[in-house]
Design an enzyme around this catalytic site. Sequence first.
Site, PDB file in Angstrom:
ATOM      1  N   HIS A   1       0.805  -1.227   0.000  1.00  0.00           N
ATOM      2  CA  HIS A   1       0.000   0.000   0.000  1.00  0.00           C
ATOM      3  C   HIS A   1       0.843   1.285   0.000  1.00  0.00           C
ATOM      4  O   HIS A   1       0.782   2.083  -0.927  1.00  0.00           O
ATOM      5  CB  HIS A   1      -0.921   0.031   1.227  1.00  0.00           C
ATOM      6  N   ASP A   2       1.574   1.491   1.084  1.00  0.00           N
ATOM      7  CA  ASP A   2       2.175   2.808   1.343  1.00  0.00           C
ATOM      8  C   ASP A   2       3.229   3.247   0.328  1.00  0.00           C
ATOM      9  O   ASP A   2       3.293   4.437  -0.006  1.00  0.00           O
ATOM     10  CB  ASP A   2       2.743   2.848   2.764  1.00  0.00           C
TER      11      ASP A   2
END
EC number: 3.2.-.-
Length: 311
Positions: A240-241
């Site tokens: 994700h990040d």
Amino acid sequence: MALPILLDCDPGHDDAIAIVLALASPELDVKAITSSAGNQTPEKTLRNVLRMLTLLNRTDIPVAGGAVKPLMRELIIADNVHGESGLDGPALPEPTFAPQNCTAVELMAKTLRESAEPVTIVSTGPQTNVALLLNSHPELHSKIARIVIMGGAMGLGNWTPAAEFNIYVDPEAAEIVFQSGIPVVMAGLDVTHKAQIHVEDTERFRAIGNPVSTIVAELLDFFLEYHKDEKWGFVGAPLHDPCTIAWLLKPELFTSVERWVGVETQGKYTQGMTVVDYYYLTGNKPNATVMVDVDRQGFVDLLADRLKFYA
């Protein structure tokens, strides 16, 4: 000239890899890193920032701990995903330096004040610290170029049927960010679930053979275990990040749309949902650039390329 950024995060396996990617990229100038509670408790996420910077030999970067709980709610953590330490898996070094003697918001404000040009805020956890900054320092809004967040989804949630974890932890804070009038870029689950790291990608990172690429591979080994559950239907682990950092480095890897985004703070079933006006039904002017797709192979190649920086 390198782009000045402030990183607000809650490490977290994918946050840690976002830090690795940012600090391997000469296009970015990481001015400060602040921690938020989220993936683990505030003490642990702060310690994890310090551990990662110790590993990367970047103890020159100012660090401060942020809010210990959401604006109006009790804290929820994702220890089932990230383990007891928040970064379970590899053996990380103990911190060799201390955080600044100030709050995250104070460090953010100081960084914005002292920057000759507007700063991009990258926020990969709950939006609590960013919302507190926006509310307490309206005079500094003009010093923020944009806010790039990992959070939300146009479609399905990953913490409730409707909500993605970061937004669900503090929907009131996310609402402040989206309503701020500052350009927002959203890397939600629609894109991050396509940014999956497969087992063979992890082995590619491991084979690079430097201490940092080895740690990244070990972080991914652990992160993959949670995502093997059949309910997700994943081949690998969604990273994700790092999508936020990758977007800053290579926006051409991503497909995005300009849309209005609101945050549901009240709903019986939908608290923490990001409501994306995909079909322009509300008449509201777009307030966000929403990532919807990624060139997965290009994303993996970027990570592999930057991991060589640590040789």
